[in-house]
Design an enzyme around this catalytic site. Structure first.
Site, mmCIF file in Angstrom:
data_model
loop_
_atom_site.group_PDB
_atom_site.id
_atom_site.type_symbol
_atom_site.label_atom_id
_atom_site.label_comp_id
_atom_site.label_asym_id
_atom_site.label_seq_id
_atom_site.Cartn_x
_atom_site.Cartn_y
_atom_site.Cartn_z
ATOM 1 N N ASP A 224 0.803 -1.194 -0.138
ATOM 2 C CA ASP A 224 0.136 0.053 0.219
ATOM 3 C C ASP A 224 0.320 1.266 0.061
ATOM 4 O OD1 ASP A 224 0.567 -0.301 2.548
ATOM 5 O OD2 ASP A 224 -0.820 0.044 3.438
ATOM 6 N N LYS B 275 -0.986 -9.335 3.685
ATOM 7 C CA LYS B 275 -0.074 -9.010 4.891
ATOM 8 C C LYS B 275 -1.679 -7.947 5.144
ATOM 9 C CE LYS B 275 3.561 -6.307 4.260
ATOM 10 N NZ LYS B 275 3.135 -5.255 4.943
ATOM 11 N N GLU C 73 8.824 -2.917 11.519
ATOM 12 C CA GLU C 73 9.308 -2.038 10.141
ATOM 13 C C GLU C 73 10.106 -0.720 11.413
ATOM 14 O OE1 GLU C 73 6.373 -0.307 7.506
ATOM 15 O OE2 GLU C 73 7.442 1.609 7.744
HETATM 16 N N1 LIG Z 1 9.517 5.585 -0.693
HETATM 17 C C1 LIG Z 1 9.090 4.740 0.187
HETATM 18 N N2 LIG Z 1 9.290 3.803 1.251
HETATM 19 C C2 LIG Z 1 9.254 3.413 2.123
HETATM 20 O O1 LIG Z 1 10.181 2.683 3.178
HETATM 21 C C3 LIG Z 1 7.702 3.534 2.766
HETATM 22 C C4 LIG Z 1 7.433 4.569 1.799
HETATM 23 N N3 LIG Z 1 7.787 4.828 0.643
HETATM 24 N N4 LIG Z 1 5.555 4.575 2.761
HETATM 25 C C5 LIG Z 1 4.711 3.580 3.000
HETATM 26 C C6 LIG Z 1 6.156 3.640 4.408
HETATM 27 C C7 LIG Z 1 5.912 5.295 5.098
HETATM 28 N N5 LIG Z 1 7.498 4.148 5.008
HETATM 29 C C8 LIG Z 1 8.552 5.681 6.153
HETATM 30 C C9 LIG Z 1 8.354 6.847 5.734
HETATM 31 C C10 LIG Z 1 9.167 7.641 6.226
HETATM 32 C C11 LIG Z 1 10.022 7.493 7.564
HETATM 33 C C12 LIG Z 1 10.662 8.154 7.872
HETATM 34 O O2 LIG Z 1 10.348 9.755 8.486
HETATM 35 N N6 LIG Z 1 11.581 7.894 8.919
HETATM 36 C C13 LIG Z 1 12.739 8.620 10.048
HETATM 37 C C14 LIG Z 1 12.985 8.232 11.234
HETATM 38 C C15 LIG Z 1 11.706 8.804 12.483
HETATM 39 C C16 LIG Z 1 12.728 8.811 13.454
HETATM 40 O O3 LIG Z 1 13.990 8.801 13.913
HETATM 41 O O4 LIG Z 1 11.857 8.224 14.573
HETATM 42 C C17 LIG Z 1 14.065 8.681 8.966
HETATM 43 O O5 LIG Z 1 15.046 9.747 9.786
HETATM 44 O O6 LIG Z 1 14.158 7.847 8.449
HETATM 45 C C18 LIG Z 1 9.796 5.941 8.304
HETATM 46 C C19 LIG Z 1 8.761 5.148 7.172
HETATM 47 C C20 LIG Z 1 7.803 3.186 4.925
HETATM 48 N N7 LIG Z 1 7.750 2.987 3.509
HETATM 49 C C1 LIG Z 2 7.772 -1.218 3.234
HETATM 50 C C2 LIG Z 2 6.381 -2.349 3.142
HETATM 51 C C3 LIG Z 2 6.491 -3.313 3.975
HETATM 52 C C4 LIG Z 2 5.143 -1.879 2.888
HETATM 53 O O1 LIG Z 2 4.431 -2.040 3.729
HETATM 54 C C5 LIG Z 2 4.652 -1.405 1.444
HETATM 55 O O2 LIG Z 2 5.761 -0.744 0.593
HETATM 56 O O3 LIG Z 2 3.591 -1.197 1.882
HETATM 57 MG MG LIG Z 3 2.321 -1.146 3.207
#
Ligand SMILES: Nc1nc(=O)c2c([nH]1)NC[C@@H]1CN(c3ccc(C(=O)N[C@@H](CCC(=O)O)C(=O)O)cc3)CN21
Ligand SMILES: CC(C)C(=O)C(=O)O
Ligand SMILES: [Mg+2]
Length: 264
Positions: free
Chosen positions: A45, A112, A181
């Protein structure tokens, strides 16, 4: 070349062989990933963000996932195909059964779902009726508005213990795979060692049985920002198939994820 099933992945876990997963949304990329040896493909998603341009995954519908699952399923021979159940498509047992059926009939071999204790009955129900389930804990993006952002989960002893308990309970309810995750690497290690089912990590360190990334991040074409746990493999290879092989090799060798992709 035989098809990958959850029992293949369990064998990989028992043998200590790290496996690789990627998201895919169409037949051509899916075919390339499958033929290069990616073991698991997820119709995620995340398409709400990387395909549709939304800021989160909430607008994605069952019809969206079903359409892309049909596309991906036509492109693959070997990989295990998992379809994400989108936001609010598994809120009640009735919805869960109807929508999971749609995704299986679209060509998925597993669905999932994001969540812990509240999902146990659904996981049991799906599995008993013939639909294998992959569970998803930690930073579950469908709960982004509860978390107040895409923030790492499972920090602190109480939160870590809750997620570990949920992982064990989901396995006991019949889940055949688990995605974790954005959790601290220590917690990911504890969960991976505590479960007999394979655990796939994203932002969870090199300690899980497998790794998953969003394909757009691996190929460096995510618009805007790439999460820091992800890695652009196209930059170092210049060619899509080589990038995918580099990702597979680095996971197999334990080179990816490195310290810089890992949370403590
Ligand atoms: N392009 C993309 N990659 C992804 O891995 C992803 C998506 N989209 N869309 C659905 C989810 C959303 N995800 C995400 C989006 C942003 C962060 C993020 O901003 N993480 C911060 C950490 C924040 C913290 O330290 O608490 C980082 O710095 O990576 C993490 C997962 C993972 N998934
Ligand atoms: C990042 C993975 C685990 C996911 O749920 C997604 O791509 O939607
Ligand atoms: Mg997902």
């Amino acid at each position: 070349m035989s098809k990958i099933t959850s029992s293949t992945l369990r064998t990989f876990k028992n043998e200590g062989k790290k496996f690789t997963a990627l998201t895919a949304y169409d037949a051509s990329f899916a075919n390339a990933f499958d033929s290069e040896g990616v073991d698991v493909l997820l119709v995620g998603d995340s398409m709400g963000m990387v395909l549709q341009g939304h800021n989160d995954t909430l607008p994605v519908t069952v019809d969206d996932i079903a359409y892309h699952t049909r596309c991906v399923s036509r492109g693959i021979k070997r990989a295990l195909l998992i379809a994400d159940m989108p936001f609010m498509s598994y809120a009640t047992p009735e919805q869960t059964m109807t929508n999971a059926t749609t995704l299986m009939q679209a060509g998925a071999s597993m669905v999932k779902v994001e969540g812990g204790h509240w999902l146990l009955e659904s996981v049991k129900m799906l599995t008993e009726r013939g639909i294998p389930v992959c569970a998803h804990l930690g930073l579950t993006p469908q709960s982004v508005h509860v978390f107040g952002g895409f923030k790492i989960q499972g920090r602190g002893a109480d939160n870590a213990q809750r997620i570990l308990d949920e992982a064990k309970a989901l396995e006991a309810a019949g889940a055949q795979l688990l995605v974790v995750e954005c959790i601290p690497v220590e917690l990911a290690k504890t969960i991976t060692e505590a479960l007999t089912i394979p655990v796939i990590g994203i932002g969870a360190g090199a300690v899980t049985d497998g790794q998953i990334l969003v394909m757009h991040d691996v190929l460096g074409i995510s618009s805007g920002y790439i999460p820091r746990f992800s890695k652009n493999y196209l930059k170092q290879t210049g060619e899509i198939r080589s990038a995918v092989r580099a990702y597979i090799d680095e996971v197999a060798q334990g080179v990816f994820p490195a310290e810089e992709h890992t949370f403590n």
